[in-house]
Every structure is written in C-alpha cells, then in structure tokens.
Design an enzyme around this catalytic site. Structure first.
Site, PDB file in Angstrom:
ATOM      1  N   HIS A   1       0.757   4.993  -1.514  1.00  0.00           N
ATOM      2  CA  HIS A   1       0.128   5.928  -0.440  1.00  0.00           C
ATOM      3  C   HIS A   1       1.274   6.518   0.607  1.00  0.00           C
ATOM      4  O   HIS A   1       0.799   7.144   1.748  1.00  0.00           O
ATOM      5  CB  HIS A   1      -1.063   5.172   0.318  1.00  0.00           C
TER       6      HIS A   1
ATOM      7  N   CYS B   1       0.816  -1.145  -0.065  1.00  0.00           N
ATOM      8  CA  CYS B   1       0.238   0.202  -0.099  1.00  0.00           C
ATOM      9  C   CYS B   1       0.935   1.229  -0.070  1.00  0.00           C
ATOM     10  O   CYS B   1       0.727   2.291  -0.691  1.00  0.00           O
ATOM     11  CB  CYS B   1      -0.766   0.007   1.289  1.00  0.00           C
TER      12      CYS B   1
ATOM     13  N   HIS C   1     -29.285   4.427  23.733  1.00  0.00           N
ATOM     14  CA  HIS C   1     -28.378   5.382  23.265  1.00  0.00           C
ATOM     15  C   HIS C   1     -29.172   6.497  22.831  1.00  0.00           C
ATOM     16  O   HIS C   1     -28.611   7.619  22.195  1.00  0.00           O
ATOM     17  CB  HIS C   1     -27.560   4.832  22.021  1.00  0.00           C
TER      18      HIS C   1
ATOM     19  N   CYS D   1     -23.097  -5.911  21.300  1.00  0.00           N
ATOM     20  CA  CYS D   1     -24.162  -5.442  21.868  1.00  0.00           C
ATOM     21  C   CYS D   1     -25.371  -6.231  21.916  1.00  0.00           C
ATOM     22  O   CYS D   1     -25.996  -6.492  22.720  1.00  0.00           O
ATOM     23  CB  CYS D   1     -24.567  -4.023  21.386  1.00  0.00           C
TER      24      CYS D   1
ATOM     25  N   ARG E   1     -18.632  -4.080  17.287  1.00  0.00           N
ATOM     26  CA  ARG E   1     -19.555  -3.817  18.652  1.00  0.00           C
ATOM     27  C   ARG E   1     -20.736  -3.939  18.585  1.00  0.00           C
ATOM     28  O   ARG E   1     -21.554  -4.157  19.708  1.00  0.00           O
ATOM     29  CB  ARG E   1     -18.904  -2.182  18.677  1.00  0.00           C
TER      30      ARG E   1
END
Lengths: 156, 259
Positions: B77, B73, B179, B220, B216
């Site tokens: 970059h 990469c 939330h 949850c 995540r």
C-alpha cells in the site's frame, strides 16, 4: 475428583470476588423503600425520613452525588457553569408543592415517560445493565433525596 | 358526526407524524461544530493536534516488517499508504457477505496483516490497532463517510438504532436522549453534540488519549453507571455501525480533538 475441582474453583474465585466488592463499594445498599404516587405527587417522605435543607444544597452541587447543576440552574453563587437541559429551579417551591417536587426527584418518568432526567430513587430492579457496584442501588439514598427535597422546598 | 370524527382523526394523526418526520430530517453535523474555537484550532493544526502522534505510531507499524513473511503493509500500500483507496476507507464498517458479519476498519487491517504478512491478529481496540486505524482513517481525511445502508445493513442498522435508543445504567439514559433530543444544550460547561462518528479515532482531552469509537461508546456507558458492552461484542459493533451510518455525508476528521 469433582469435589477437588469444586474446592479449586472456590479457592480461585473467592479472592477475586472479595476484591471486586471491596473495590466497588464499601457498604451494602440500604433496603429499598417503596413509595406511592397520588395525583402527580408522593405525599409521604421516603422511608419516613426527614430531610435537611443544608445537606441538600451540598448534594445538589456535588458532581459525585446529585450533580443537579449539570442540567439545572440554581440560585447558588460562584458556580462555574450550569447546564440548561432541565428548567431553572430558582423559585421552584413557589411553582410546585413539596409533594410534587418529591415525585419529580424520585422518578419524573411517572409524569413524562420520555424524560431524560434520571430517577433518583427508582426501583433498582427497573435499571437496565447497572454497572458493577451500582447493582441494587438507587441513584441517591432515601435520606439524600429527602435532603434535596428539603432544600428545593426553600427555593421560593 | 362520524365524518367530523374521521377528519379529526386524520388531522390528529397528521399532527402526530410531524415530530417523527422532523426527527428524520435533522441535518448531520460534525462534533466539530459543537466544540470551542480553541479546540477546533488544536485539531486543525498538525503541530498541536495530539492525535497526530497516533498517526505517526500507526505509520511506523504500517512500515514494520517484523513478522514471518518479512513484509510490511507498506509493501503493498506504499510507505505513506497512498495506494489505499480513500473512498473505500470511508465505507467502513462494511458488511461481509462471506462471513455474514460487520467488518470494522480495525478488523480489516488486522486480518490483512495476519493473512498477508503473518502478523499476529490483534484483538479489537488493541493500542497498536487503534494507531493503525488512526493512520489509515487519517489518509481519508476530508472524504465523505459512506456506510452502506441497504441490503443486509438495513436490518443491522435498525438493531443498532434500537440499542442506541435503549436506556442504560443508574443514570438511565439512552444515547438518543442526549444526542438526538438535547443537541446543542449545555451539560455543565459542555455543549452536547450529535455524537457523530466521523472524527474517530478521536484524541480525547480529558483522558488524554486516542480513543476508538467503540471505546467512546463504552466510556459513555460507564459514565451512565452502566455495565458497558464488551469489546468486540455484537452489540458494540451494531451501535458503532448505527453511529457511522448517521455520519454518512460528514467529512472524515480522524483524529478529531474532543473532550
């Protein structure tokens, strides 16, 4: 040939299935007892069971069972932290009769459809995407719910 | 009499629209605002933030040439990724008109490596891909999240929002319950955040590992005793997109430190 594949399929699937159920839960869920709401209350104890307050107090603080402390404050000493999502439950029995407490523990959404509070004895068929091992189950067993109610009824 | 009723009706509908308007007007706040000061300090210090290990691992992969084209990469970059446009990083996930789908930053990285260097395409949430994502997103730290919300995205964000507002599992809550409705309240010893996406990939203190946003969401859902949406499924991408669109305007913190 078809039968051969079928046998092969059964042979290769059954061990996985057996270990799945084993890993998840040892016992089959109890049969679900239906309940009736009258005037914002459930009058009859679930499955006709009698609750024990002492056991209820343990369930309330146990994070793998009721875990009520996660959201409510209780008159239980030496607790590291209570949540404050729901109202404090100290003195709840002097504010509500046991039959109304029962509805709130069993399925508070009968009173407030938007409530964040889980129904501890909601019909398992109403649960969306239950996790493996939780299918066909209620959050607490009928006996555990009655134990919690018996404990709450002592909080005058 | 009819007139009075009409006025009453108007008044009532006005009153009813107030909460909805207020809900829209809530200002986005980073999870950083809801954590303990010590956790903030851990995040802010490059020597204590454990997420920085993922950044290092990511940079090593970024410079790795072990592929058919013998190309890294870094060749395009630059070694430290500084030739990447940080404003563009802040736009992910993006919508691809060509393939008519949501492209996550992970997918973009994997495709770029695969197409230009012959690296094996990595599945979503592969540990190497999370490390690469953490390295790349960390380049854009401080840049403001800027996910497209118009055009084709409007409909997709709406679908993501519907999933966000759906109850799941035995605990039977939606993401929105905690939330949106109970932000700032305590669940045991934890303060509930807005569940924003600007800190992802995030180092989680409890499982002690770098965690992607999609992971995540799955964690949850599992804690709701629900069957989580599958990795790289349409649902998880839609939910991830909606969460990132909520985070528009917040500064990228990757890797944040959270519970």
């Amino acid at each position: 040939m078809k039968i051969f594949f079928l046998i092969l399929a059964i042979l290769s699937f059954s061990p996985a299935r057996a270990s799945d159920t084993q890993q998840v839960m040892d016992e089959q869920p109890d049969a679900y007892c239906h309940w009736q709401v009258t005037d914002y209350a459930i009058v009859e104890p679930l499955c006709g069971l009698v609750g024990k307050a002492q056991r209820g107090r343990e369930i309330v603080s146990d994070s793998s069972r009721g875990n009520c402390l996660a959201c409510h404050e209780f008159p239980i000493p030496d607790i590291e932290a209570y949540g404050n999502i729901g109202p404090p439950l100290t003195g709840i029995a002097s504010r509500l009769p046991t039959t109304m407490i029962r509805l709130r523990v069993v399925d508070t959404r009968k009173i407030n459809p938007m409530s964040i509070m889980p129904g501890f004895y909601r019909d398992p068929l109403l649960i969306n995407r239950p996790g493996k091992g939780y299918r066909g189950r209620t959050f607490l067993t009928a006996q555990q719910v009655e134990d919690v109610i018996a404990y709450l009824a002592t909080l005058k | 009499m009819i007139r009075v009723n009409k006025t009453m009706l108007l008044f009532c509908s006005f009153i009813l629209t107030i909460p909805a308007t207020m809900a829209l007007a809530i200002e986005a706040k980073s999870g950083y605002e809801y954590i303990e000061p010590e956790t903030r300090a851990t995040q802010d210090d490059d020597f204590t933030n454990p997420g920085l290990f993922a950044v290092d691992r990511g940079q090593r992969l970024f410079n790795n040439k072990q592929n058919s084209a013998n190309k890294a990469c870094a060749d395009c970059h630059s070694e430290d990724g500084t030739k990447l446009d940080t404003k563009n990083i802040a736009r992910y996930p993006v919508y691809s008109e060509d393939s008519a789908e949501i492209i996550t930053l992970q997918k973009k990285i994997s495709r770029c490596r695969n197409n230009n260097a012959g690296d094996k395409a990595l599945p979503a949430d592969h540990p190497d891909l999370i490390d690469l994502e953490t390295f790349v997103r960390n380049l854009a730290i401080g840049e403001v999240v800027n996910v497209q919300t118009d055009g084709a995205m409007t409909k997709l964000i709406k679908q993501g929002k519907a999933l966000y507002n759906t109850r799941y599992g035995l605990i039977d809550m939606s993401c929105s319950h905690c939330h949106d409705m109970y932000v700032g309240r305590m669940i045991r010893g934890q303060k509930i955040s807005q569940g924003q996406g600007n800190g992802f990939p995030t180092y989680r203190l409890e499982p002690e590992e770098i965690t992607s946003l999609h992971q995540r969401i799955q964690q949850c859902m599992t804690s709701m005793r629900a069957e989580p949406f599958e990795t790289d499924s349409n649902e998880i991408k839609l939910m991830g997109l909606y969460i990132m669109s909520r985070s528009n305007g917040l500064k990228i913190e990757a890797p944040a430190v959270r519970y």
